[in-house]
Design a protein around this motif. Structure first.
Motif, PDB file in Angstrom:
ATOM      1  N   LEU A   1      -7.952  22.538  12.122  1.00 27.44           N
ATOM      2  CA  LEU A   1      -6.826  22.063  11.317  1.00 27.44           C
ATOM      3  C   LEU A   1      -5.792  23.170  11.159  1.00 27.44           C
ATOM      4  CD1 LEU A   1      -8.861  20.271   8.508  1.00 27.44           C
ATOM      5  CD2 LEU A   1      -7.735  19.198  10.477  1.00 27.44           C
ATOM      6  N   LYS A   2      -4.538  22.791  11.198  1.00 26.78           N
ATOM      7  CA  LYS A   2      -3.466  23.761  11.037  1.00 26.78           C
ATOM      8  C   LYS A   2      -3.429  24.248   9.582  1.00 26.78           C
ATOM      9  CE  LYS A   2       0.256  22.647  13.139  1.00 26.78           C
ATOM     10  NZ  LYS A   2       1.530  21.941  13.430  1.00 26.78           N
ATOM     11  N   ALA A   3      -3.437  25.563   9.405  1.00 28.75           N
ATOM     12  CA  ALA A   3      -3.362  26.114   8.054  1.00 28.75           C
ATOM     13  C   ALA A   3      -2.067  25.666   7.388  1.00 28.75           C
ATOM     14  CB  ALA A   3      -3.432  27.636   8.100  1.00 28.75           C
ATOM     15  N   GLY A   4      -2.189  25.316   6.106  1.00 29.72           N
ATOM     16  CA  GLY A   4      -1.002  24.960   5.337  1.00 29.72           C
ATOM     17  C   GLY A   4      -0.668  23.483   5.311  1.00 29.72           C
ATOM     18  N   ILE A   5      -1.402  22.645   6.083  1.00 27.11           N
ATOM     19  CA  ILE A   5      -1.106  21.211   5.984  1.00 27.11           C
ATOM     20  C   ILE A   5      -1.629  20.708   4.634  1.00 27.11           C
ATOM     21  CG2 ILE A   5      -1.123  20.837   8.472  1.00 27.11           C
ATOM     22  CD1 ILE A   5      -3.869  19.492   8.135  1.00 27.11           C
ATOM     23  N   PRO A   6      -0.947  19.751   4.013  1.00 29.76           N
ATOM     24  CA  PRO A   6      -1.313  19.368   2.647  1.00 29.76           C
ATOM     25  C   PRO A   6      -2.346  18.244   2.573  1.00 29.76           C
ATOM     26  CG  PRO A   6       0.721  18.292   3.273  1.00 29.76           C
ATOM     27  CD  PRO A   6       0.318  19.144   4.452  1.00 29.76           C
ATOM     28  N   VAL A   7      -3.129  18.279   1.503  1.00 31.82           N
ATOM     29  CA  VAL A   7      -3.891  17.108   1.062  1.00 31.82           C
ATOM     30  C   VAL A   7      -2.951  16.334   0.145  1.00 31.82           C
ATOM     31  CG1 VAL A   7      -5.857  16.293  -0.289  1.00 31.82           C
ATOM     32  CG2 VAL A   7      -6.114  18.279   1.232  1.00 31.82           C
ATOM     33  N   THR A   8      -2.577  15.124   0.543  1.00 37.34           N
ATOM     34  CA  THR A   8      -1.520  14.394  -0.170  1.00 37.34           C
ATOM     35  C   THR A   8      -1.990  13.079  -0.797  1.00 37.34           C
ATOM     36  OG1 THR A   8      -0.838  13.415   1.935  1.00 37.34           O
ATOM     37  CG2 THR A   8       0.337  15.389   1.205  1.00 37.34           C
ATOM     38  N   TYR A   9      -3.305  12.894  -0.847  1.00 36.21           N
ATOM     39  CA  TYR A   9      -3.814  11.638  -1.411  1.00 36.21           C
ATOM     40  C   TYR A   9      -5.289  11.823  -1.731  1.00 36.21           C
ATOM     41  CZ  TYR A   9      -5.573   6.762  -1.301  1.00 36.21           C
ATOM     42  OH  TYR A   9      -6.193   5.562  -1.588  1.00 36.21           O
ATOM     43  N   LYS A  10      -5.698  11.392  -2.919  1.00 32.69           N
ATOM     44  CA  LYS A  10      -7.105  11.333  -3.312  1.00 32.69           C
ATOM     45  C   LYS A  10      -7.313  10.069  -4.134  1.00 32.69           C
ATOM     46  CE  LYS A  10      -7.261  15.211  -5.549  1.00 32.69           C
ATOM     47  NZ  LYS A  10      -7.774  16.332  -6.366  1.00 32.69           N
ATOM     48  N   SER A  11      -8.368   9.333  -3.833  1.00 37.40           N
ATOM     49  CA  SER A  11      -8.622   8.095  -4.568  1.00 37.40           C
ATOM     50  C   SER A  11     -10.096   7.757  -4.533  1.00 37.40           C
ATOM     51  CB  SER A  11      -7.816   6.947  -3.963  1.00 37.40           C
ATOM     52  OG  SER A  11      -8.205   5.698  -4.531  1.00 37.40           O
ATOM     53  N   GLY A  12     -10.582   7.150  -5.613  1.00 36.71           N
ATOM     54  CA  GLY A  12     -11.912   6.571  -5.600  1.00 36.71           C
ATOM     55  C   GLY A  12     -12.031   5.514  -4.526  1.00 36.71           C
ATOM     56  N   ASP A  13     -13.249   5.278  -4.076  1.00 36.06           N
ATOM     57  CA  ASP A  13     -13.434   4.423  -2.901  1.00 36.06           C
ATOM     58  C   ASP A  13     -12.931   3.000  -3.090  1.00 36.06           C
ATOM     59  OD1 ASP A  13     -15.503   3.726  -4.646  1.00 36.06           O
ATOM     60  OD2 ASP A  13     -17.109   4.240  -3.257  1.00 36.06           O
ATOM     61  N   GLN A  14     -13.054   2.436  -4.293  1.00 39.31           N
ATOM     62  CA  GLN A  14     -12.640   1.042  -4.439  1.00 39.31           C
ATOM     63  C   GLN A  14     -11.119   0.872  -4.544  1.00 39.31           C
ATOM     64  OE1 GLN A  14     -14.718  -1.043  -3.493  1.00 39.31           O
ATOM     65  NE2 GLN A  14     -16.377   0.455  -3.505  1.00 39.31           N
ATOM     66  N   PRO A  15     -10.399   1.680  -5.332  1.00 35.26           N
ATOM     67  CA  PRO A  15      -8.940   1.627  -5.222  1.00 35.26           C
ATOM     68  C   PRO A  15      -8.474   1.924  -3.807  1.00 35.26           C
ATOM     69  CG  PRO A  15      -9.579   2.825  -7.188  1.00 35.26           C
ATOM     70  CD  PRO A  15     -10.837   2.587  -6.425  1.00 35.26           C
ATOM     71  N   ASN A  16      -9.143   2.860  -3.139  1.00 38.14           N
ATOM     72  CA  ASN A  16      -8.755   3.191  -1.766  1.00 38.14           C
ATOM     73  C   ASN A  16      -9.047   2.048  -0.813  1.00 38.14           C
ATOM     74  OD1 ASN A  16      -8.118   5.197   0.524  1.00 38.14           O
ATOM     75  ND2 ASN A  16     -10.174   4.485   1.019  1.00 38.14           N
ATOM     76  N   ASN A  17     -10.200   1.390  -1.004  1.00 30.61           N
ATOM     77  CA  ASN A  17     -10.486   0.239  -0.152  1.00 30.61           C
ATOM     78  C   ASN A  17      -9.414  -0.834  -0.327  1.00 30.61           C
ATOM     79  OD1 ASN A  17     -12.353  -1.487   1.551  1.00 30.61           O
ATOM     80  ND2 ASN A  17     -12.204  -2.738  -0.286  1.00 30.61           N
ATOM     81  N   ALA A  18      -8.979  -1.031  -1.576  1.00 31.09           N
ATOM     82  CA  ALA A  18      -7.899  -1.992  -1.813  1.00 31.09           C
ATOM     83  C   ALA A  18      -6.626  -1.553  -1.093  1.00 31.09           C
ATOM     84  CB  ALA A  18      -7.650  -2.133  -3.315  1.00 31.09           C
ATOM     85  N   LEU A  19      -6.301  -0.261  -1.171  1.00 28.65           N
ATOM     86  CA  LEU A  19      -5.138   0.237  -0.430  1.00 28.65           C
ATOM     87  C   LEU A  19      -5.295  -0.033   1.057  1.00 28.65           C
ATOM     88  CD1 LEU A  19      -2.524   2.084  -0.210  1.00 28.65           C
ATOM     89  CD2 LEU A  19      -4.137   3.933   0.269  1.00 28.65           C
ATOM     90  N   SER A  20      -6.477   0.237   1.609  1.00 31.70           N
ATOM     91  CA  SER A  20      -6.690   0.056   3.052  1.00 31.70           C
ATOM     92  C   SER A  20      -6.485  -1.391   3.477  1.00 31.70           C
ATOM     93  CB  SER A  20      -8.094   0.523   3.445  1.00 31.70           C
ATOM     94  OG  SER A  20      -9.084  -0.406   3.061  1.00 31.70           O
ATOM     95  N   LEU A  21      -6.619  -2.338   2.530  1.00 28.27           N
ATOM     96  CA  LEU A  21      -6.437  -3.762   2.801  1.00 28.27           C
ATOM     97  C   LEU A  21      -5.078  -4.255   2.316  1.00 28.27           C
ATOM     98  CD1 LEU A  21     -10.039  -4.832   1.775  1.00 28.27           C
ATOM     99  CD2 LEU A  21      -9.115  -4.816   4.104  1.00 28.27           C
ATOM    100  N   ASN A  22      -4.183  -3.307   2.016  1.00 25.29           N
ATOM    101  CA  ASN A  22      -2.823  -3.626   1.550  1.00 25.29           C
ATOM    102  C   ASN A  22      -2.858  -4.471   0.279  1.00 25.29           C
ATOM    103  OD1 ASN A  22      -0.017  -3.537   1.620  1.00 25.29           O
ATOM    104  ND2 ASN A  22       0.175  -5.316   2.965  1.00 25.29           N
ATOM    105  N   VAL A  23      -3.812  -4.167  -0.594  1.00 29.80           N
ATOM    106  CA  VAL A  23      -3.920  -4.834  -1.888  1.00 29.80           C
ATOM    107  C   VAL A  23      -3.291  -3.905  -2.914  1.00 29.80           C
ATOM    108  CG1 VAL A  23      -5.550  -5.621  -3.656  1.00 29.80           C
ATOM    109  CG2 VAL A  23      -5.912  -6.223  -1.263  1.00 29.80           C
ATOM    110  N   LEU A  24      -2.018  -4.151  -3.198  1.00 31.66           N
ATOM    111  CA  LEU A  24      -1.237  -3.267  -4.065  1.00 31.66           C
ATOM    112  C   LEU A  24      -0.502  -4.007  -5.171  1.00 31.66           C
ATOM    113  CD1 LEU A  24       0.266  -1.035  -1.233  1.00 31.66           C
ATOM    114  CD2 LEU A  24      -1.387  -0.285  -2.944  1.00 31.66           C
ATOM    115  N   ASN A  25      -0.364  -5.318  -5.033  1.00 31.38           N
ATOM    116  CA  ASN A  25       0.472  -6.098  -5.949  1.00 31.38           C
ATOM    117  C   ASN A  25      -0.354  -7.036  -6.818  1.00 31.38           C
ATOM    118  OD1 ASN A  25       3.006  -5.070  -4.915  1.00 31.38           O
ATOM    119  ND2 ASN A  25       2.562  -6.253  -3.061  1.00 31.38           N
TER     120      ASN A  25
END
Length: 494
Positions: free
Chosen positions: A230-254
């Protein structure tokens, strides 16, 4: 431009590398290949080593790199999804002080119940949207009460994803979404809960810096250029629990959109724009990944601890070397209802949907002259489906009435029998998608790093692979009611 998603699961770690332009997965890997063990030194306890997660995450990244399908140096940002509610504690040198008390551990139930009474039921529900129950705050209180020497050395507490980000970057951060799943967040004040902190007599300094889910949570350290590519200095720009993240992965946002998963545990997760809560805290409400003070987005979560873990137990102990595909094929040859065999799947700790009671797994109506392995395989999947139906009815009581449920084509939803039975028992169509948690984490990284200008852009190529509609709802209804009767009998004994 490439995005790396890391999903810290209970059974294994999965990573995906996603091309931002096409939103297609370039490569994916899982480590280990066998299911990771949960340490349980007493009934109802469940722990895993955070350092083991970190080692497995590195191995999964190296395994993906070894495919040769991409240049790891082209990865521009990282997203992390993780098993919810786990407690990780470290000292000032960022050394782990004890194994993580994970999501299905039940030791802190009574501690949470006492906090619920002391803070006040109505105040807890209206401010925290939950009872303190068996969540991270109560687990920390257990450590404080039972391991005071360990507690005295704690510098910061974290959720599992916060820990992996710390290992990558050296920075320790958290988010309102993470704090809400630990029941540390006051939704009415949009701040850390003074009630929880004061009741448990926690030091606020234990809580990491709070940042939005989609934001920079640190930058990758130089040492991982050689070890992980991995290139040094690239950012971690997202952290989420698995179930909110699973909803995001399925475009469940609204508001009104609903997702489901059926892995080790089973979840239905619906989004609302109201601060809703269940009076008995059987389903729980947390800040969704896109929750904001001026635009509320909360996730109403039904979690059933005992779902896929029962299927894997049957595979290990009853299936005699068969894989899941052959188990599913055998089960499909058995008629709906498994010739009267009914199974309650609740054998993985206290179940919030059952008011934090430990019911266990129960087999009903076994006929030694009739029932075979195949009947057990089918009855297990039907019992899991009925547990989902039971929980969904509670969500319906709280105003969540899905017209369609989105699910990833993974875990139990890989079984055509399970998927159709789920639809028939709940009477809700299901759309299946290829995305999984690690892909969702990668797309989340793209949103957090503004590779995508809006969340909608991250799903511009998002299409279901299959729609499953109800076929045998009337046939399943009396079978479900019989199953529910067995469950009520067990609950009345507790």
């Amino acid at each position: 431009m490439l995005l790396l998603g890391i999903d810290i699961g209970t059974s294994s770690i999965k990573v995906s590398v996603v091309d931002a332009q096409s939103q297609k997965t370039v490569a994916a890997a899982q480590y280990p290949d066998t299911e990771t063990a949960i340490t349980s030194v007493q009934p109802g306890w469940a722990e895993q080593s955070p350092e083991m997660w970190w080692e497995h995450a590195q191995q999964a990244i190296r395994k993906a790199n070894a495919t040769g399908k991409y240049n790891p140096g082209d990865i521009s940002s990282i997203g992390i999804a993780y098993q919810m509610h786990g407690l990780v504690v470290v000292d000032k040198e960022q050394n782990v002080l004890r194994d993580s008390i994970i999501w299905c551990d039940s030791r802190a139930v009574e501690i949470g119940n006492k906090a619920f009474d002391a803070i006040g039921h109505e105040k807890s529900l209206s401010h925290l949207l939950n009872s303190p129950g068996n969540f991270t705050a109560s687990k920390l209180a257990w450590v404080k009460e039972n391991e005071p020497e360990t507690y005295s050395r704690i510098y910061k507490i974290m959720l599992p994803g916060d820990f992996i980000a710390m290992k990558l970057t050296g920075d320790i951060t958290t988010s309102p979404s993470a704090l809400s799943e630990g029941v540390f967040w006051d939704f009415k004040k949009d701040a850390l809960s003074e009630d929880v902190i004061q009741y448990f007599k926690f030091d606020k300094a234990l809580i990491p810096e709070v940042k939005p889910v989609f934001s920079e949570h640190g930058r990758v350290k130089q040492e991982f250029t050689d070890s992980l590519g991995l290139k040094a200095g690239i950012p971690v720009t997202y952290k989420s629990g698995d179930q909110p993240n699973n909803a995001l992965s399925l475009n469940v946002l609204n508001p009104g959109e609903v997702a489901a998963t059926a892995g080790t545990s089973g979840v239905i997760y619906g989004v609302s724009d109201q601060l809703v809560y269940d009076q008995q805290s059987r389903v729980n409400t947390f800040a969704h990944v896109n929750h904001a003070t001026n635009e509320k987005r909360v996730g109403v979560l039904l979690c059933i601890n005992g779902t896929g873990i029962l299927n894997s137990w049957v595979k290990r102990n009853i299936a005699a070397g068969q894989d899941y595909v052959s188990m599913n094929e055998a089960a499909e040859k058995i008629a709906i209802g498994s010739n009267g065999l009914r199974i309650l799947p609740f054998g993985n700790g206290a179940e919030r949907v059952l008011n934090n009671k430990m019911v266990g797994v129960h087999f009903h109506n076994i006929d030694l002259n009739l029932h075979t392995q195949a009947h057990i395989f089918r009855a297990v999947q039907e019992g899991i489906v009925f547990a989902f139906r039971y929980g969904l009815d509670i969500m319906r009581e709280n105003g969540m009435n899905p017209q369609v449920i989105r699910a990833g084509q993974a875990n139990l939803f890989l079984s055509p029998l399970f998927a159709q039975a789920f639809v028939d028992a709940t009477n809700v169509p299901v759309e299946l998608y290829q995305n999984d948690g690690s892909v969702g984490a990668a797309l989340g990284a793209g949103i957090g790093s503004t590779v995508f200008s809006t969340p909608e852009e991250a799903f511009s190529n998002f299409k279901p692979v299959k729609l499953i509609e109800p076929k045998a709802t009337a046939e399943y209804e009396p079978i479900y009611q019989e199953w529910r009767g067995f469950l009520m009998d067990q609950l009345n004994k507790k």
